[in-house]
Design an enzyme around this catalytic site. Structure first.
Site: not given
Length: 298
Positions: A219-220, A224, A252
């Site tokens: 994840t970035l 995205g 989460d």
């Protein structure tokens, strides 16, 4: 079918300092540091990775089974889960300690000072994975060190596919232990910083890790995420939020969508796209378990 969520249940106490830490802390006096901050606003939220993921998965229409440990002060959290329709059969109570708690103070520059008390989370390894016909998959999220190690072993022994998502718990493990997690897992998810640490400690590149599991996601944040499968990388663009209010619990919320999609046999890219959408909704609301969804995933 249900998803077993191995992770923490915690209380988040969030305070706001109406000033700047830099103006209160003298750099040349750190050896005798003694400061006090007036915090006119204070909020207590239900948190912890297992609780946050279970909340999001329930909103999406999935069936979460959180497996975690509460302390002697956790009665209210137990009641909340039950009121949300989240089963608590796998939630234990350690009467000799408090529930895990994070105390976070933020100044006007969004700098934070955090104290974390693990409490009952340190006894989470007392909970054991019990295979069930309705248990479709699981996730190993940040939890007590022993719990993460033992629950991964138990899931692998039971041949239950699971996501390894070490999060802020990654630094607790050395390269050998992290390699073992990857070898047991079906999927791995990390953010970009954790991904670099995971590669450094295992000696494997992201491409190599992706060939050892069914899929890897990095994840970035606002950019995205990257979805890796069999050594090939695909970028899944972010969803623009209506506003940025509070990032607490966004990861989460993303994980809850991942589990929802995986349980339904979706492609990893489709799961990630839903995760980006849910994360964008969460970031526009304060607290990790206060957002709502105005759609049903298709």
């Amino acid at each position: 079918m249900a998803a077993l969520i191995c992770g923490s249940l915690a209380f988040d106490t969030i305070m706001t300092f109406a000033g700047r830490f830099a103006e209160q802390i003298l750099p040349d006096q750190l050896h005798i540091l003694n400061v006090s901050f007036l915090v006119p606003t204070l909020r207590r939220d239900f948190g912890g990775c297992a609780g946050n993921i279970a909340y999001g998965l329930r909103l999406l229409g999935g069936t979460p089974w959180p497996m975690a440990m509460l302390g002697s002060d956790g009665g209210g959290y137990l009641q909340r889960l039950q009121a949300l329709g989240i089963p608590t059969d796998h939630v234990g109570v350690a009467e000799d300690t408090y529930t895990a708690q994070a105390m976070i103070m933020t100044d006007l520059d969004n700098n934070q000072i955090t104290a974390f008390h693990p409490g009952a989370m340190q006894q989470a390894h007392a909970m054991r994975v019990t295979p069930h016909p309705d248990m479709a998959l699981a996730i190993i999220a940040p939890d007590g060190r022993e719990a993460m190690l033992e629950h991964a072993e138990q899931l692998a022994a039971a041949q239950i596919p699971f996501v390894f998502d070490p999060g802020q718990g990654l630094p607790m493990f050395d390269g050998r232990e992290l390699a073992r997690f990857i070898e047991q897992a079906s999927w791995v998810t990390v953010n970009d910083y954790e991904g670099k640490m995971l590669c450094e400690r295992t000696g494997w590149s992201l491409r190599e890790i992706s060939r050892k599991v069914r899929g890897l996601v990095v994840t970035l944040g606002a950019q995205g995420c990257e979805v890796w499968a069999e050594g090939a990388k695909t970028h899944v663009p972010a969803v623009q939020p209506t506003q940025v209010v509070d990032p607490t619990g966004c990861g989460d919320a993303w994980r809850s969508a991942l589990l929802y999609g995986l349980e339904r046999g979706w492609s990893l890219a489709r799961c990630a796209a839903l995760g980006n959408r849910v994360g964008a909704i969460k970031v526009a609301q304060r607290g990790p378990q206060n957002y709502t969804l105005d759609f049903r995933p298709e």
